[in-house]
Design an enzyme around this catalytic site. Structure first.
Site, PDB file in Angstrom:
ATOM      1  N   GLY A  12       0.834  -1.210   0.000  1.00  0.00           N
ATOM      2  CA  GLY A  12       0.000   0.000   0.000  1.00  0.00           C
ATOM      3  C   GLY A  12       0.864   1.254   0.000  1.00  0.00           C
ATOM      4  N   ARG A  73       1.082  -4.801  -6.008  1.00  0.00           N
ATOM      5  CA  ARG A  73       0.850  -6.061  -5.286  1.00  0.00           C
ATOM      6  C   ARG A  73       1.255  -7.136  -6.281  1.00  0.00           C
ATOM      7  NH1 ARG A  73      -0.835  -4.183  -0.113  1.00  0.00           N
ATOM      8  NH2 ARG A  73      -2.468  -2.656  -0.377  1.00  0.00           N
ATOM      9  N   ASP A 104       4.587  -5.244   6.125  1.00  0.00           N
ATOM     10  CA  ASP A 104       5.189  -6.529   6.515  1.00  0.00           C
ATOM     11  C   ASP A 104       5.291  -7.535   5.364  1.00  0.00           C
ATOM     12  OD1 ASP A 104       2.483  -6.918   6.583  1.00  0.00           O
ATOM     13  OD2 ASP A 104       2.407  -7.597   8.665  1.00  0.00           O
ATOM     14  N   THR A 126       3.846   2.287   5.768  1.00  0.00           N
ATOM     15  CA  THR A 126       2.430   1.896   5.759  1.00  0.00           C
ATOM     16  C   THR A 126       1.642   2.845   6.648  1.00  0.00           C
ATOM     17  OG1 THR A 126       0.851   0.246   6.584  1.00  0.00           O
ATOM     18  CG2 THR A 126       3.052   0.102   7.473  1.00  0.00           C
ATOM     19  N   ASP A 128      -0.866   2.054   8.234  1.00  0.00           N
ATOM     20  CA  ASP A 128      -1.540   1.277   9.290  1.00  0.00           C
ATOM     21  C   ASP A 128      -0.790   1.237  10.621  1.00  0.00           C
ATOM     22  OD1 ASP A 128      -3.375   0.665   7.298  1.00  0.00           O
ATOM     23  OD2 ASP A 128      -2.320  -1.168   6.725  1.00  0.00           O
ATOM     24  N   ASP A 130       1.328  -0.902  11.514  1.00  0.00           N
ATOM     25  CA  ASP A 130       1.275  -2.280  12.017  1.00  0.00           C
ATOM     26  C   ASP A 130       2.621  -3.004  11.935  1.00  0.00           C
ATOM     27  OD1 ASP A 130       1.281  -2.444   9.283  1.00  0.00           O
ATOM     28  OD2 ASP A 130      -0.375  -3.863   9.124  1.00  0.00           O
ATOM     29  N   ARG A 172      -6.143  -1.816   8.334  1.00  0.00           N
ATOM     30  CA  ARG A 172      -6.145  -3.281   8.123  1.00  0.00           C
ATOM     31  C   ARG A 172      -6.645  -3.949   9.393  1.00  0.00           C
ATOM     32  NH1 ARG A 172      -1.053  -5.899   4.881  1.00  0.00           N
ATOM     33  NH2 ARG A 172      -1.812  -5.505   2.806  1.00  0.00           N
TER      34      ARG A 172
HETATM   35  P1  ADP Z   1       2.509  -4.627   2.605  1.00  0.00           P
HETATM   36  O1  ADP Z   1       3.944  -4.660   2.257  1.00  0.00           O
HETATM   37  O2  ADP Z   1       1.969  -3.239   2.692  1.00  0.00           O
HETATM   38  O3  ADP Z   1       2.195  -5.499   3.814  1.00  0.00           O
HETATM   39  P2  ADP Z   1       1.493  -6.742   0.871  1.00  0.00           P
HETATM   40  O4  ADP Z   1       1.204  -7.676   1.984  1.00  0.00           O
HETATM   41  O5  ADP Z   1       0.537  -6.644  -0.250  1.00  0.00           O
HETATM   42  O6  ADP Z   1       1.690  -5.238   1.378  1.00  0.00           O
HETATM   43  O7  ADP Z   1       2.934  -7.144   0.278  1.00  0.00           O
HETATM   44  C1  ADP Z   1       3.511  -6.383  -0.755  1.00  0.00           C
HETATM   45  C2  ADP Z   1       4.223  -7.295  -1.700  1.00  0.00           C
HETATM   46  O8  ADP Z   1       5.300  -7.955  -1.034  1.00  0.00           O
HETATM   47  C3  ADP Z   1       3.386  -8.436  -2.262  1.00  0.00           C
HETATM   48  O9  ADP Z   1       2.546  -8.024  -3.312  1.00  0.00           O
HETATM   49  C4  ADP Z   1       4.461  -9.378  -2.740  1.00  0.00           C
HETATM   50  O10 ADP Z   1       5.029  -8.930  -3.940  1.00  0.00           O
HETATM   51  C5  ADP Z   1       5.507  -9.232  -1.620  1.00  0.00           C
HETATM   52  N1  ADP Z   1       5.318 -10.280  -0.610  1.00  0.00           N
HETATM   53  C6  ADP Z   1       4.362 -10.338   0.336  1.00  0.00           C
HETATM   54  N2  ADP Z   1       4.467 -11.457   1.085  1.00  0.00           N
HETATM   55  C7  ADP Z   1       5.526 -12.139   0.575  1.00  0.00           C
HETATM   56  C8  ADP Z   1       6.161 -13.399   0.909  1.00  0.00           C
HETATM   57  N3  ADP Z   1       5.712 -14.155   1.896  1.00  0.00           N
HETATM   58  N4  ADP Z   1       7.206 -13.769   0.162  1.00  0.00           N
HETATM   59  C9  ADP Z   1       7.671 -13.001  -0.848  1.00  0.00           C
HETATM   60  N5  ADP Z   1       7.130 -11.818  -1.198  1.00  0.00           N
HETATM   61  C10 ADP Z   1       6.080 -11.387  -0.501  1.00  0.00           C
END
Ligand code: ADP
Length: 324
Positions: A12, A73, A104, A126, A128, A130, A172
């Site tokens: 995000g 994403r 995260d 972020t 959030d 979090d 979230r």
């Molecule tokens: P945020 O980073 O804000 O928590 P997301 O959870 O959508 O947002 O994660 C962002 C991007 O990070 C994902 O679209 C993906 O490309 C990568 N990502 C998330 N989780 C994993 C994971 N377990 N292993 C590898 N890449 C990941």
């Protein structure tokens, strides 16, 4: 020491990401490093959308919301083969290190790149809040300002019409935005995932505040993902209490906007710290701001930290705000 470093934003978007990018680029140049911008998060990285940043007027981004290098994403990044492709894109350009600004999920991606030999540093980006390894994340303060100024306006109309308004805010599954905004605006009821309330409990509060204490308005602030539809809850409250009640989902206005001064300060010192860590040959580290100090710790440790708890605080301030 490394010579070339790339930067990406992921997940995000959050206000302050641009000022972090600026700080990283300028701090890196100050240390004699070359910088590269990855456009479009891990997707852009995998596709090789990587541009040298020397021709970009970086200073203009210090006060702009969003992320000018875009975010994405990209669930495919979970696949080790995809990550190898991303690694190759960096290696082919002689880039040894990557700074990731995100939440995260993005931290997981950076940790996995670290394990296959790319030096990575993460910044908490972020709205959030979090990421528990930092007291505050980049984006949180600006989103909070947006929420607080919106709720102030909502209170004006609630007062003018003797209404109850339920305001749903982002976060979230974290209650940080709701808790801080609820306290900062004097909301009569603050709801987070730790202290969910039934509709009957809401009705009891609205009835007492409006029909017994004769207050002119009630504001209920709730984190998203708790109730399916606050408008139908509003209808139920109205039919039981006879107090005009509305729902207001603040939505995407909470993400954008000019970063506040605290946001710019935080993202700038964090961005600079990321370069300092890379110059000390650190990798697989996450940066935080804890008790007014910059800190760093392994990404995996940062991800394991328990989330901030707000139960006692929000319960207390809801009660105080319900006093006449
Ligand atoms: P945020 O980073 O804000 O928590 P997301 O959870 O959508 O947002 O994660 C962002 C991007 O990070 C994902 O679209 C993906 O490309 C990568 N990502 C998330 N989780 C994993 C994971 N377990 N292993 C590898 N890449 C990941």
């Amino acid at each position: 020491m490394i010579k070339k470093v790339a930067i990406l934003t992921s997940g995000g978007d959050a206000p302050g990401m641009n000022s972090a990018i600026r700080a990283i680029v300028k701090s890196a140049h100050w240390k004699g490093l070359e910088t590269f911008l990855v456009y479009g998060g891990y997707k852009g990285l995998t596709e090789g959308n990587i541009v040298k940043s020397s021709n970009i007027e970086i200073d203009r981004y210090i006060n702009q919301g969003g992320t000018f290098i875009y975010s994405s994403r990209f669930p495919e990044f979970i696949d080790p083969e995809v990550r190898e492709k991303a690694k190759k894109q960096l290696i082919d350009k002689g880039i040894e290190a990557l700074i990731v600004i995100g939440g995260d999920g993005s931290y997981h991606g950076a940790q996995l790149l670290h394990t296959i030999g790319i030096k990575t540093i993460c910044l908490p980006g972020t709205i959030d809040n979090d990421i528990s390894s930092s007291d505050y994340t980049i984006g949180f303060f600006t989103a909070l300002e947006t929420i607080v100024s919106s709720v102030d306006k909502i209170r004006d109309t609630a007062r003018s019409h003797h209404r109850c308004i339920i305001v749903e805010v982002m976060g979230r599954y974290a209650g940080d935005l709701a808790a801080h905004a609820g306290i900062a605006t004097g909301a009569e009821l603050i709801i987070t995932s730790e202290n969910k309330k039934t509709v009957d409990e809401m009705i009891e509060v609205v009835d007492y505040q409006m029909n017994k204490l004769k207050k002119d308005s009630v504001i209920i602030i709730t984190t998203e993902h708790i109730y399916d539809d606050i408008n139908s809850i509003a209808k139920e409250i109205e039919s039981k209490t006879k107090v005009e009640t509305r729902g207001s989902v603040l939505g995407h206005i909470q993400r954008g906007g000019t970063p506040t001064s605290m946001e710019r300060y935080l993202s700038t010192i964090m961005g600079n710290f990321a370069i300092e860590l890379l110059c000390e040959d650190k990798s697989g580290f996450a940066i935080g701001f804890v008790k007014n100090e910059l800190v760093s710790e392994p990404i995996l440790k940062a991800l394991e930290k328990p989330k901030q708890k707000y139960f006692d605080t929000v319960e207390k301030f809801s009660k105080i705000n319900q006093e006449n």
